[in-house]
Design a protein around this motif. Sequence first.
Motif, PDB file in Angstrom:
ATOM      1  N   LEU A  51       0.754  -1.333  -0.023  1.00 44.17           N
ATOM      2  CA  LEU A  51      -0.079  -0.130   0.119  1.00 44.17           C
ATOM      3  C   LEU A  51       0.911   1.245   0.017  1.00 44.17           C
ATOM      4  O   LEU A  51       0.618   2.258  -0.702  1.00 44.17           O
ATOM      5  CB  LEU A  51      -1.004  -0.049   1.045  1.00 44.17           C
ATOM      6  N   LEU A  52       1.971   1.163   0.694  1.00 45.00           N
ATOM      7  CA  LEU A  52       2.957   2.410   0.738  1.00 45.00           C
ATOM      8  C   LEU A  52       3.458   2.573  -0.600  1.00 45.00           C
ATOM      9  O   LEU A  52       3.591   3.677  -1.056  1.00 45.00           O
ATOM     10  CB  LEU A  52       3.888   2.269   1.814  1.00 45.00           C
ATOM     11  N   VAL A  53       3.827   1.593  -1.386  1.00 40.50           N
ATOM     12  CA  VAL A  53       4.716   1.831  -2.665  1.00 40.50           C
ATOM     13  C   VAL A  53       3.534   2.424  -3.649  1.00 40.50           C
ATOM     14  O   VAL A  53       3.595   3.369  -4.318  1.00 40.50           O
ATOM     15  CB  VAL A  53       4.996   0.501  -3.249  1.00 40.50           C
ATOM     16  N   HIS A 109       7.599 -12.007 -11.540  1.00 38.99           N
ATOM     17  CA  HIS A 109       7.625 -12.172 -10.040  1.00 38.99           C
ATOM     18  C   HIS A 109       6.010 -12.078  -9.568  1.00 38.99           C
ATOM     19  O   HIS A 109       5.763 -12.706  -8.471  1.00 38.99           O
ATOM     20  CB  HIS A 109       8.351 -10.659  -9.409  1.00 38.99           C
ATOM     21  N   CYS A 110       5.233 -11.339 -10.330  1.00 36.38           N
ATOM     22  CA  CYS A 110       3.707 -11.325 -10.001  1.00 36.38           C
ATOM     23  C   CYS A 110       3.098 -12.359 -10.330  1.00 36.38           C
ATOM     24  O   CYS A 110       2.083 -12.766  -9.569  1.00 36.38           O
ATOM     25  CB  CYS A 110       3.244 -10.074 -10.510  1.00 36.38           C
ATOM     26  N   ALA A 128       8.414  -8.354   7.054  1.00 41.40           N
ATOM     27  CA  ALA A 128       7.118  -8.503   6.071  1.00 41.40           C
ATOM     28  C   ALA A 128       6.744  -7.319   5.258  1.00 41.40           C
ATOM     29  O   ALA A 128       6.292  -7.185   4.278  1.00 41.40           O
ATOM     30  CB  ALA A 128       5.925  -8.776   7.082  1.00 41.40           C
ATOM     31  N   LEU A 129       7.250  -5.959   6.119  1.00 45.32           N
ATOM     32  CA  LEU A 129       6.873  -4.776   5.405  1.00 45.32           C
ATOM     33  C   LEU A 129       7.776  -4.609   4.445  1.00 45.32           C
ATOM     34  O   LEU A 129       7.452  -3.891   3.357  1.00 45.32           O
ATOM     35  CB  LEU A 129       7.100  -3.577   6.574  1.00 45.32           C
ATOM     36  N   ARG A 130       9.086  -4.831   4.280  1.00 46.89           N
ATOM     37  CA  ARG A 130       9.889  -4.772   3.467  1.00 46.89           C
ATOM     38  C   ARG A 130       9.528  -5.891   2.189  1.00 46.89           C
ATOM     39  O   ARG A 130       9.602  -5.313   1.012  1.00 46.89           O
ATOM     40  CB  ARG A 130      11.527  -5.072   3.955  1.00 46.89           C
ATOM     41  N   LEU A 131       9.069  -6.992   2.683  1.00 43.34           N
ATOM     42  CA  LEU A 131       8.849  -7.862   1.583  1.00 43.34           C
ATOM     43  C   LEU A 131       7.504  -7.404   0.661  1.00 43.34           C
ATOM     44  O   LEU A 131       7.449  -7.553  -0.395  1.00 43.34           O
ATOM     45  CB  LEU A 131       8.529  -9.228   2.223  1.00 43.34           C
ATOM     46  N   GLY A 132       6.522  -6.805   1.543  1.00 43.92           N
ATOM     47  CA  GLY A 132       5.370  -6.352   0.710  1.00 43.92           C
ATOM     48  C   GLY A 132       5.858  -5.167   0.102  1.00 43.92           C
ATOM     49  O   GLY A 132       5.262  -4.868  -1.118  1.00 43.92           O
ATOM     50  N   ALA A 133       6.738  -4.118   0.337  1.00 43.57           N
ATOM     51  CA  ALA A 133       6.985  -2.990  -0.332  1.00 43.57           C
ATOM     52  C   ALA A 133       7.740  -3.564  -1.919  1.00 43.57           C
ATOM     53  O   ALA A 133       7.579  -3.179  -2.846  1.00 43.57           O
ATOM     54  CB  ALA A 133       8.024  -2.226   0.220  1.00 43.57           C
ATOM     55  N   LEU A 134       8.441  -4.448  -1.700  1.00 43.13           N
ATOM     56  CA  LEU A 134       9.248  -5.181  -2.826  1.00 43.13           C
ATOM     57  C   LEU A 134       8.191  -5.800  -3.823  1.00 43.13           C
ATOM     58  O   LEU A 134       8.302  -5.450  -4.778  1.00 43.13           O
ATOM     59  CB  LEU A 134      10.246  -6.168  -2.401  1.00 43.13           C
ATOM     60  N   GLY A 136       4.980  -4.681  -3.962  1.00 45.17           N
ATOM     61  CA  GLY A 136       4.439  -3.581  -4.336  1.00 45.17           C
ATOM     62  C   GLY A 136       5.307  -2.960  -5.554  1.00 45.17           C
ATOM     63  O   GLY A 136       4.582  -2.389  -6.513  1.00 45.17           O
ATOM     64  N   ALA A 137       6.413  -2.835  -5.309  1.00 50.90           N
ATOM     65  CA  ALA A 137       7.407  -2.297  -6.425  1.00 50.90           C
ATOM     66  C   ALA A 137       7.106  -3.086  -7.679  1.00 50.90           C
ATOM     67  O   ALA A 137       7.053  -2.339  -8.837  1.00 50.90           O
ATOM     68  CB  ALA A 137       8.647  -2.134  -5.838  1.00 50.90           C
ATOM     69  N   HIS A 138       7.105  -4.294  -7.764  1.00 53.44           N
ATOM     70  CA  HIS A 138       7.140  -5.332  -8.716  1.00 53.44           C
ATOM     71  C   HIS A 138       5.703  -5.110  -9.609  1.00 53.44           C
ATOM     72  O   HIS A 138       5.423  -5.079 -10.484  1.00 53.44           O
ATOM     73  CB  HIS A 138       7.040  -6.754  -8.571  1.00 53.44           C
ATOM     74  N   CYS A 139       4.604  -4.835  -8.348  1.00 55.61           N
ATOM     75  CA  CYS A 139       3.310  -4.443  -8.981  1.00 55.61           C
ATOM     76  C   CYS A 139       3.101  -3.497  -9.994  1.00 55.61           C
ATOM     77  O   CYS A 139       2.635  -3.184 -11.052  1.00 55.61           O
ATOM     78  CB  CYS A 139       2.204  -4.569  -7.788  1.00 55.61           C
ATOM     79  N   VAL A 140       3.807  -1.993  -9.210  1.00 56.84           N
ATOM     80  CA  VAL A 140       3.826  -0.766 -10.034  1.00 56.84           C
ATOM     81  C   VAL A 140       4.651  -1.169 -11.387  1.00 56.84           C
ATOM     82  O   VAL A 140       4.341  -0.465 -12.581  1.00 56.84           O
ATOM     83  CB  VAL A 140       4.373  -0.006  -9.159  1.00 56.84           C
ATOM     84  N   GLY A 141       5.829  -1.753 -11.082  1.00 62.36           N
ATOM     85  CA  GLY A 141       6.597  -2.143 -12.425  1.00 62.36           C
ATOM     86  C   GLY A 141       5.838  -2.564 -13.547  1.00 62.36           C
ATOM     87  O   GLY A 141       6.313  -2.619 -14.544  1.00 62.36           O
ATOM     88  N   CYS A 142       4.913  -3.672 -13.240  1.00 59.95           N
ATOM     89  CA  CYS A 142       4.516  -4.588 -14.030  1.00 59.95           C
ATOM     90  C   CYS A 142       3.087  -3.444 -14.720  1.00 59.95           C
ATOM     91  O   CYS A 142       2.999  -3.612 -15.890  1.00 59.95           O
ATOM     92  CB  CYS A 142       3.589  -5.417 -13.051  1.00 59.95           C
TER      93      CYS A 142
END
Length: 198
Positions: A51-53, A109-110, A128-134, A136-142
Amino acid sequence: IAMWWIMMIAMMTPSAAPAILLYARVHRHALAQGRMQENVAPTGAFALGSLLVWLGFAIAATALHWALQHAGLVSAMMMGSQSRWLSGTVLIAAGLYQLSPIKNVCLAHCRSPLSFLTRHWRPHASGALRLGALHGAHCVGCCWMLMALLFVGGVMNLIWIAALAILVLIERALPVGRRVGRAAGIALIAWSVATLVA
């Protein structure tokens, strides 16, 4: 910002749900086996990371939106492009990105949440927060260039939003997703040519 963030959440959550649910299952299993001694719910931290990403993307999209509207390139009512040059540029950029290797890396990744979690797993809520951010970054990259298509069809156009959300879900969740994404890329490039030469 809130409008863009809510749109991101609405469009991305269905395709991000498998990773979030898988993470929750792994966490529950680890707790049941006694391998984790914390009472914090890292699944919430994992979701928060994404969500933060997505919020970061929403802030950037809002800034671009204001700039385009101030320049008279985007309408104030439907918030869609009023310039064939803007529309054509966004369409061709989105089409080319659909066919790019970067898109394929993020999509891989997605599409494989188990592989992603296995490779990047970290314990505790901070992990978990870091993993979620990573994730999320792949989601945005996609999907960031697909989200940019909202400037073409209109940020307030619910049919356009639903069509893009369905495309994102198909790309990430169905076996034919990669082929559908590439076909969409070719169609976007053809649409951009038709827009620019019209």
